[in-house]
Write a protein that holds these residues in place. Sequence first.
Motif, PDB file in Angstrom:
ATOM      1  N   THR A 108      -5.335 -12.437 -16.371  1.00 35.01           N
ATOM      2  CA  THR A 108      -5.549 -13.742 -15.743  1.00 35.01           C
ATOM      3  C   THR A 108      -5.284 -13.592 -14.259  1.00 35.01           C
ATOM      4  OG1 THR A 108      -5.042 -15.042 -17.715  1.00 35.01           O
ATOM      5  CG2 THR A 108      -4.817 -16.145 -15.595  1.00 35.01           C
ATOM      6  N   GLY A 109      -6.321 -13.849 -13.485  1.00 33.95           N
ATOM      7  CA  GLY A 109      -6.196 -13.827 -12.035  1.00 33.95           C
ATOM      8  C   GLY A 109      -5.887 -15.218 -11.542  1.00 33.95           C
ATOM      9  N   VAL A 110      -5.066 -15.278 -10.511  1.00 30.32           N
ATOM     10  CA  VAL A 110      -4.694 -16.553  -9.903  1.00 30.32           C
ATOM     11  C   VAL A 110      -4.863 -16.416  -8.398  1.00 30.32           C
ATOM     12  CG1 VAL A 110      -2.853 -18.271  -9.604  1.00 30.32           C
ATOM     13  CG2 VAL A 110      -2.991 -16.947 -11.727  1.00 30.32           C
ATOM     14  N   CYS A 111      -5.372 -17.455  -7.779  1.00 33.04           N
ATOM     15  CA  CYS A 111      -5.451 -17.486  -6.323  1.00 33.04           C
ATOM     16  C   CYS A 111      -4.913 -18.833  -5.858  1.00 33.04           C
ATOM     17  CB  CYS A 111      -6.886 -17.292  -5.848  1.00 33.04           C
ATOM     18  SG  CYS A 111      -6.972 -17.148  -4.041  1.00 33.04           S
ATOM     19  N   ILE A 112      -3.923 -18.776  -4.985  1.00 27.26           N
ATOM     20  CA  ILE A 112      -3.368 -19.987  -4.378  1.00 27.26           C
ATOM     21  C   ILE A 112      -3.808 -19.995  -2.922  1.00 27.26           C
ATOM     22  CG2 ILE A 112      -1.295 -21.319  -3.853  1.00 27.26           C
ATOM     23  CD1 ILE A 112       0.147 -19.593  -6.019  1.00 27.26           C
ATOM     24  N   ARG A 113      -4.376 -21.111  -2.502  1.00 29.85           N
ATOM     25  CA  ARG A 113      -4.831 -21.214  -1.120  1.00 29.85           C
ATOM     26  C   ARG A 113      -4.322 -22.502  -0.489  1.00 29.85           C
ATOM     27  NH1 ARG A 113     -10.987 -21.667   1.064  1.00 29.85           N
ATOM     28  NH2 ARG A 113     -10.369 -22.472   3.078  1.00 29.85           N
ATOM     29  N   LYS A 114      -3.848 -22.373   0.740  1.00 25.00           N
ATOM     30  CA  LYS A 114      -3.503 -23.531   1.560  1.00 25.00           C
ATOM     31  C   LYS A 114      -3.977 -23.225   2.967  1.00 25.00           C
ATOM     32  CE  LYS A 114      -0.052 -26.844   2.864  1.00 25.00           C
ATOM     33  NZ  LYS A 114       0.335 -26.876   4.231  1.00 25.00           N
ATOM     34  N   ASN A 115      -4.872 -24.066   3.471  1.00 26.99           N
ATOM     35  CA  ASN A 115      -5.515 -23.790   4.751  1.00 26.99           C
ATOM     36  C   ASN A 115      -6.099 -22.382   4.718  1.00 26.99           C
ATOM     37  OD1 ASN A 115      -5.046 -26.312   6.089  1.00 26.99           O
ATOM     38  ND2 ASN A 115      -2.897 -25.732   6.251  1.00 26.99           N
TER      39      ASN A 115
END
Length: 192
Positions: A108-115
């Motif tokens: 399971t890949g996860v990507c967290i993005r903020k700005n």
Amino acid sequence: MALLKQHLILASGSPRRKELLENINIPFTVIVSDVEETLDNTLSPEKLVMSLAKQKADAVADRFPDSFVIGADTIVAKNGQMLGKPHNEQEAYDMLSMLSGDTHEVFTGVCIRKNDVVNCFYGKTTVTFWALSEQEIKQYIQTGEPFDKAGSYGIQKAGSVLVKEIAGDYFTVVGLPVSLTVRELRKMNFSI
């Protein structure tokens, strides 16, 4: 839509991912990304799930740049072959037959993005199936569970009877490595 200053968005329509976040009492909003999932067999499973997760996060984060956006994707890999969601009963049967009596890996890949800050990572769990009869496979397919799940099974409901053992994080198989995700959110200064 008015959002809190430190707001979390789950860019997934998966009821399992939604439930996992609800279980740890983090307030969030679901905004489903419209990304078409395509398996690129030239990538390693790790790179593929992180790429798909990033595409999902990007699709939503572009509209909500000040929010923390989580994209996630899960695939099953067996002997170098990557298994996504089956399109029909025959594909589900073929996948489950391939997994029967053997060991495979769930990523399971996860990507967290903020700005412009992007943090992609993955969880990996090894799963071993019992040897399954043709009847067991057909009965499981009739539950309808296989059709929205990578590798044609879900570990958390009727599919639990297929699984002999796992090595790694159970929640990676469900669709979101929860404890790893929380730790990565904290690294990005999200207050939990």
